[in-house]
Design a protein around this motif. Sequence first.
Motif, short mmCIF file in Angstrom:
data_model
loop_
_atom_site.label_atom_id
_atom_site.label_comp_id
_atom_site.label_asym_id
_atom_site.label_seq_id
_atom_site.Cartn_x
_atom_site.Cartn_y
_atom_site.Cartn_z
N VAL A 178 -2.28 -6.12 1.33
CA VAL A 178 -0.94 -6.23 0.73
C VAL A 178 0.09 -5.44 1.52
CG1 VAL A 178 0.38 -5.63 -1.33
CG2 VAL A 178 -1.89 -6.66 -1.57
N TYR A 199 1.76 -11.25 1.30
CA TYR A 199 0.39 -11.67 0.99
C TYR A 199 0.38 -12.48 -0.31
CZ TYR A 199 -4.08 -11.33 -1.40
OH TYR A 199 -5.20 -11.62 -2.12
N ASN A 248 -9.83 -8.55 -10.05
CA ASN A 248 -10.11 -7.56 -9.01
C ASN A 248 -11.60 -7.53 -8.64
OD1 ASN A 248 -7.43 -6.82 -10.05
ND2 ASN A 248 -7.64 -5.03 -8.74
N ASN A 268 -7.22 0.11 1.10
CA ASN A 268 -6.03 -0.04 0.25
C ASN A 268 -6.43 -0.15 -1.20
OD1 ASN A 268 -4.11 -0.48 2.47
ND2 ASN A 268 -5.36 -2.31 2.81
N ASN A 269 -7.60 -0.70 -1.43
CA ASN A 269 -8.01 -1.00 -2.80
C ASN A 269 -8.79 0.16 -3.40
OD1 ASN A 269 -8.34 -4.11 -1.40
ND2 ASN A 269 -6.94 -3.78 -3.10
N LEU A 270 -8.75 0.23 -4.72
CA LEU A 270 -9.31 1.39 -5.41
C LEU A 270 -10.81 1.58 -5.15
CD1 LEU A 270 -8.91 3.73 -7.40
CD2 LEU A 270 -9.38 2.11 -9.26
N TYR A 306 -12.10 2.82 -1.83
CA TYR A 306 -11.65 4.20 -1.63
C TYR A 306 -12.54 5.16 -2.41
CZ TYR A 306 -8.43 7.81 -0.14
OH TYR A 306 -7.89 8.91 0.49
N PHE A 350 -2.62 6.46 -8.28
CA PHE A 350 -1.21 6.10 -8.14
C PHE A 350 -0.54 5.94 -9.51
CE2 PHE A 350 -2.77 3.99 -4.02
CZ PHE A 350 -2.60 5.16 -3.30
N ARG A 386 -6.80 -2.84 -14.83
CA ARG A 386 -7.12 -4.10 -14.15
C ARG A 386 -8.40 -4.70 -14.72
NH1 ARG A 386 -2.89 -2.83 -12.73
NH2 ARG A 386 -1.97 -2.71 -10.64
N TYR A 389 -11.59 -5.81 -13.50
CA TYR A 389 -12.52 -5.76 -12.35
C TYR A 389 -13.68 -6.72 -12.62
CZ TYR A 389 -9.80 -1.69 -11.11
OH TYR A 389 -8.75 -0.85 -10.78
N VAL A 397 -7.75 3.24 -14.05
CA VAL A 397 -8.18 3.93 -12.83
C VAL A 397 -9.09 5.11 -13.19
CG1 VAL A 397 -7.40 5.20 -10.78
CG2 VAL A 397 -6.05 3.26 -11.61
N ASP A 446 3.07 -2.16 -7.83
CA ASP A 446 1.95 -2.25 -8.78
C ASP A 446 2.43 -2.65 -10.17
OD1 ASP A 446 -0.19 -1.70 -7.15
OD2 ASP A 446 -0.34 0.42 -7.70
C1 WQD Z 1 -6.13 -1.21 -8.60
C2 WQD Z 1 -5.54 -0.05 -9.40
C3 WQD Z 1 -3.66 0.98 -8.33
C4 WQD Z 1 -5.90 2.49 -4.88
C5 WQD Z 1 -4.81 -5.96 -5.04
C6 WQD Z 1 -4.02 -7.18 -4.67
C7 WQD Z 1 -4.67 -8.39 -5.25
C8 WQD Z 1 -6.10 -8.51 -4.82
C9 WQD Z 1 -6.84 -7.24 -5.09
C10 WQD Z 1 -6.81 -8.51 -2.45
C11 WQD Z 1 -4.02 -0.02 -9.43
C12 WQD Z 1 -4.81 1.94 -8.42
C13 WQD Z 1 -5.51 1.88 -6.06
C14 WQD Z 1 -5.92 3.92 -4.83
C15 WQD Z 1 -5.16 3.99 -7.10
N1 WQD Z 1 -6.16 -8.95 -3.46
N2 WQD Z 1 -5.14 2.62 -7.15
N3 WQD Z 1 -5.56 4.62 -5.94
O1 WQD Z 1 -3.36 -3.73 -6.58
O2 WQD Z 1 -4.67 -4.57 -8.59
O3 WQD Z 1 -4.78 -5.79 -6.46
O4 WQD Z 1 -6.14 -6.12 -4.58
O5 WQD Z 1 -7.28 -8.74 -1.52
O6 WQD Z 1 -3.97 -9.51 -4.90
O7 WQD Z 1 -2.71 -7.06 -5.14
O8 WQD Z 1 -5.91 -3.63 -6.61
O9 WQD Z 1 -7.61 -1.96 -6.02
O10 WQD Z 1 -5.35 -1.85 -4.90
O11 WQD Z 1 -5.55 -1.23 -7.31
O12 WQD Z 1 -4.85 4.68 -8.08
O13 WQD Z 1 -6.26 4.54 -3.78
O14 WQD Z 1 -5.93 1.17 -8.76
O15 WQD Z 1 -2.43 1.63 -8.55
O16 WQD Z 1 -3.64 0.46 -10.68
P1 WQD Z 1 -4.56 -4.37 -7.12
P2 WQD Z 1 -6.15 -2.15 -6.12
#
Ligand code: WQD
Length: 353
Positions: free
Chosen positions: A99, A162, A192, A211-213, A216, A231, A244, A246, A282, A308
């Motif tokens: 993203v 994206y 997710n 980038n994704n939770l 990480y 975040f 979310r 999941y 989260v 977000d």
């Molecule tokens: C989930 C939650 C963050 C990282 C994105 C794309 C979607 C799909 C999946 C991908 C949110 C929080 C995240 C971190 C955090 N496509 N967070 N610390 O944003 O729901 O969806 O990924 O290929 O199209 O938009 O997923 O996993 O990034 O975030 O607190 O280090 O975790 O704020 O609430 P998201 P995510």
Amino acid sequence: MTHKKSPADTCVLVTGGCGFIGSHTVVCLLKQGYQVVIVDDLSNASEKVLDRIDQIVGPEAAERLSFYRADVNDREALECIFDEEPVDCVIHFAGYKAVGESVQKPIEYYSNNIGNTLTLVDAMRDHGVKSIIFSSSATVYGDPDALPLTEESPKKPATNPYGWTKWMIEEILRSLTIADPEWNVVLLRYFNPIGAHPSGLMGEDPKGIPNNLLPYVAQVAVGRRDAVHVFGDDYDTPDGTGVRDYIHVMDLAAGHVAALAWMEGRTGCEVFNLGTGNGTSVLEIIKAFSAACGKELPYVIEPRRAGDVTANWADCTKAKELLGWEARYGIAEMCRDSWNWQSHNPNGYEEEQ
Ligand code: WQD
């Protein structure tokens, strides 16, 4: 009466089949007896995935898999593949998916994701292949007015390139079914996807800082990163952190196989949400992952991340009623399998450093 083809007589071309969701879907297809052709340029995936797939499915099923290292945007390469392989249906995963990067590189995202889809469907049309399952996303719902999200919920403007590519590719594929009633399109909107194959042999392997939770959190658990950055803790949710839906990648993979069986012999365009129907915050994820890995994972609260949404989760009634599919795994199993993968492969598919 129409006669349904058996999996053994059905050849499925999977673009991006070496990626996270693609590889798990390929395993499910092979286990169900399908012939599978992967097209992947390995720009964001490892060739080692192919060995892992073979290990999981065994030699007999592995015989039914072929692999072409090619960019889906390479029309000549696609010509050769469609000439060579008796493709019945395509599952289209290949695309850029970060993203944040998409905001920095809009030309690359639009040209790669939309360009490769147009090249693909043009080649498909020329070879009389008119069935496609597309890897869409709940991102097309934007900031929801009401939860849970059904397939009837409105599409909202995307907040990044994206998201726009998913949004537009849906419309492009829908247009095909209007122009030519022989097209058969299924749009799968993933919530997710997390987790990994229960064997620990396949999982998510993001390049650089995830980038994704979940990736990480998994890297914090394995000691590659210090603490999870949360975040925002001031959202209008029970504990203030984002919520979310999941879904275990194995459930998602099974959803593709169910869609493939359902769409055979049909035409038109149909959309399905693939989620669990449950929202998880989260902090709940960090707690569940801590339980899975047997240690308290450190976290720090950070400001909200731009773009977000507060919360989203799916209504998956349609997939249950039409496809006979529903998610089987819960958060504990998703974290267990993700930890199993990460702890056995701390550097993903790369060799030990
Ligand atoms: C989930 C939650 C963050 C990282 C994105 C794309 C979607 C799909 C999946 C991908 C949110 C929080 C995240 C971190 C955090 N496509 N967070 N610390 O944003 O729901 O969806 O990924 O290929 O199209 O938009 O997923 O996993 O990034 O975030 O607190 O280090 O975790 O704020 O609430 P998201 P995510």
